[in-house]
Design an enzyme around this catalytic site. Structure first.
Site, PDB file in Angstrom:
ATOM      1  N   HIS A 179      27.324  52.786  49.528  1.00 16.07           N
ATOM      2  CA  HIS A 179      26.582  51.417  49.121  1.00 16.07           C
ATOM      3  C   HIS A 179      27.198  50.312  49.818  1.00 16.07           C
ATOM      4  CE1 HIS A 179      25.089  48.939  45.413  1.00 16.07           C
ATOM      5  NE2 HIS A 179      25.982  48.245  46.020  1.00 16.07           N
ATOM      6  N   GLU A 180      28.406  50.078  49.959  1.00 15.03           N
ATOM      7  CA  GLU A 180      29.120  48.809  50.474  1.00 15.03           C
ATOM      8  C   GLU A 180      28.795  48.676  51.878  1.00 15.03           C
ATOM      9  OE1 GLU A 180      29.909  46.791  48.638  1.00 15.03           O
ATOM     10  OE2 GLU A 180      30.344  47.876  46.502  1.00 15.03           O
TER      11      GLU A 180
ATOM     12  N   HIS B 278      25.620  47.074  52.567  1.00 11.46           N
ATOM     13  CA  HIS B 278      26.031  45.674  52.603  1.00 11.46           C
ATOM     14  C   HIS B 278      26.666  45.505  54.028  1.00 11.46           C
ATOM     15  CE1 HIS B 278      24.886  44.778  48.546  1.00 11.46           C
ATOM     16  NE2 HIS B 278      25.995  45.477  48.134  1.00 11.46           N
TER      17      HIS B 278
END
Length: 603
Positions: free
Chosen positions: A389-390, A393
């Site tokens: 997920h990160e 980003h």
């Protein structure tokens, strides 16, 4: 007893390297002096931008150069502080950076009002005079949309100078939650004493032992409930700040102001809440199935995160998780994978939990730094999902910053969560394609359903609560702890239905949610997850053009309006179709999971 290590005891290889931002704290201090000088010089530019196109360019570039300097300092101080929020030295650095940011804001508060004092035709004439200003055309176009909501230069200066004061409630919440709250010792699955923390709490709620889950749940909330009135005060003050700034900027509501800042129409928010409420039956069915398959006489809020299939069979060390992440993301192409590997190899990730470290996870950095990731690693599937997920980003940031100039080198928070949750969807697909054991597949499906529950449903529940308390405060209602808990408890019951016991502690969940201080941020988790479902399907189709369209979104930054960026990527977020696609996927995977679970029961 398991002890969370001091920061000094964490292996260097598992910490991020911030020397690429400033070589040391002394260099940071020197930079602050340079920024103060640049801010003083920027203040002297007032009244000079409307003379000619060349002057507009000179002033604009000077202002953006100052923004670039202060952002670098803020990132360094913030990352240093987050790695150990109990460290007084780095608290001081963060305070210095925040105070200087307020001064910078004051020094340049005249700039946008002065631009907006020009008519649209006057501004365009200046832009047409200076070819180099074409690189700022979109910036000026977007700025022009704020004409009705921009105050006079003096008023903007006063507001900018008060920014540090307006941030006080969020800062107080952060210090209380991350540093000052003392959590008790509880027992883990092996009966060993462990010091509870926000990071460990999530792991214990996944325990297959009901007593461990219940103990962790009640112990955590006992701590927060001791300070519920203090948290009500900080949250109430934050809401009042949002309402006040919206009012003086001539918006109809805080929500309108927040969404206008991202150029997102209100229909996106309203469509989300309406569509999610239309599909609450699916969540109720899942919750009822969870109760049935767990064989519990009563399903409690602390039972909503443990795997229905039993003991998690998928655990990963951090090193193993890196390899799985690379395989799952390979569908995005070799360049994407190479950049992920570079993140792993360059100490861009602060991996493990230490005393005082900020809880949770995030991706940070700015235009002149590499992306950084903060984790609080646990050897679990959830941590693998968090890493992916990160990384979404961080790759979004990398591609934006390497393809856009500084003025477009960031992106709207509205599209920020889409890149991260697309990665999550790709990981789920990879795991379902590579895991053949029915028990493992059932576990992955269970994890997906829980993730959907926690993202689309839970974050929309948060969005409803956030909008409600803003509306109530605007109408003169005092946001006491009892008032907010009463509404939150009823809202929680509506979302989860009768199959789960409405434990009294859950009514106080709002006390521990940092995102309520982010000014209408949470709804974007839900819209982002739903949009990511469609984008992941497009990427997984094998059509290179669709993959490239997605990479184009990652590279766009803020060079276009966020809804336009998403349309080019293949998703029209002004329509409910993408939400319906997400709910159809949830229902399909719920049916598959139920079938698998029944098959396993017969074995």
């Amino acid at each position: 007893m398991r002890q969370i290590p001091q920061r000094s005891a964490v292996p260097t290889a598992l910490t991020w390297d911030l020397t690429t931002i400033y070589p040391d704290d002394a260099a940071f201090t020197t930079a602050l002096g340079e920024i103060q000088t640049a801010a003083d010089q920027a203040a002297q530019l007032k009244g000079q931008l409307a003379t000619s196109g060349a002057d507009l360019y000179r002033v604009t570039t000077a202002i953006f150069a100052l923004y670039r300097q202060i952002e670098r300092a803020e990132v360094y101080a913030s990352l240093k502080n987050d790695q150990d929020t109990g460290n007084a030295t780095y608290q001081g650095l963060a305070d210095q950076a925040d105070a200087l940011a307020a001064k910078v804001g004051t020094a340049v508060a005249w700039f946008e009002p002065e631009v907006l004092a020009l008519s649209a035709d006057q501004l365009q004439a200046l832009i047409d005079q200076e070819p180099q200003l074409k690189a700022y055309q979109h910036y000026f176009d977007v700025l022009g949309r704020q004409r009705a909501h921009t105050l006079t230069a003096d008023e903007e200066r006063l507001l900018a100078g008060a920014s540090d004061i307006f941030d006080a409630s969020a800062k107080t919440f952060g210090v209380l939650s991350n540093a000052d709250l003392e959590f008790p010792v509880v027992q883990d699955e092996d009966g060993k004493d462990v010091r509870l923390s926000e990071g460990l709490y999530g792991v214990l709620l996944e325990s297959v032992q009901p007593a461990v889950r219940e103990q962790a749940f009640k112990a955590l909330y006992r701590v927060y409930q001791q300070f519920r009135h203090t948290f009500a005060s900080t949250l109430s003050s934050e809401v009042k700040t949002h309402n006040y700034t919206a009012q003086i900027r001539h918006y109809g509501s805080a929500r309108e102001a927040a969404m206008s800042g991202n150029n997102v129409p209100a229909v996106v928010y309203d469509t989300l809440v309406k569509t999610v409420n239309q599909h609450l039956t699916s969540l109720h069915q899942y919750v009822a199935l969870r109760k049935e398959l767990l064989g519990l006489p009563e399903l409690h809020m602390w039972d909503l995160y443990t795997p229905i299939t039993g003991e998690p069979s998928l655990k990963y060390t951090y090193e193993e998780a890196q390899q799985e992440a690379l395989k799952a993301l390979a569908v995005l192409g070799p360049d994407y994978v190479a950049n992920v590997q570079k993140m792993f190899d360059s100490r861009a990730i602060d991996v493990v939990e230490n005393q005082g470290k900020r809880t949770g996870a995030y991706s940070g950095g700015m235009y002149d730094t590499k992306p950084y990731i903060l984790l609080n690693w646990q050897d679990s599937l959830e941590s693998l999902y968090t890493l992916v997920h990160e990384m979404g980003h961080s790759m979004h940031s990398h591609y934006t910053r390497t393809n856009q100039p500084f003025q477009y080198g960031d992106y709207s928070i509205f599209v920020a969560e889409i890149a991260s949750t697309t990665n999550e969807n790709l990981l789920t697909d990879y795991l379902l394609k590579t895991q053949t054991d029915p028990k493992v597949r059932a576990f992955i499906l269970n994890h997906y359903l829980d993730g959907f529950k926690g993202t689309v449903y839970r974050q929309t529940q948060f969005a409803e609560f956030e909008d409600y308390i803003h509306q109530q405060a605007a109408a003169g209602q005092s946001l006491t702890a009892d008032f907010m808990s009463d509404f939150y408890g009823k809202l929680n019951h509506r979302y989860y239905g009768d199959a789960v016991v409405s434990d009294p502690q859950i009514a106080d969940e709002w006390t521990r949610i940092p995102h309520f201080y982010y000014n209408y941020y949470v709804y974007q988790y839900s819209t982002g997850f739903a949009a990511a479902t469609t984008l992941a399907q497009r990427i997984l189709s094998g059509d290179a053009a669709k993959r490239d369209a997605y990479l184009g979104y990652l590279k766009s930054g803020s060079s276009d309006l966020p809804l336009n960026v998403m349309k080019k990527a293949g998703v029209d977020m002004t329509q409910p179709d993408y939400l319906e696609t997400a709910f159809q996927t949830f229902d399909d995977r719920l049916a598959e999971f139920k079938q698998l679970a029944e098959q396993l029961k017969r074995q």
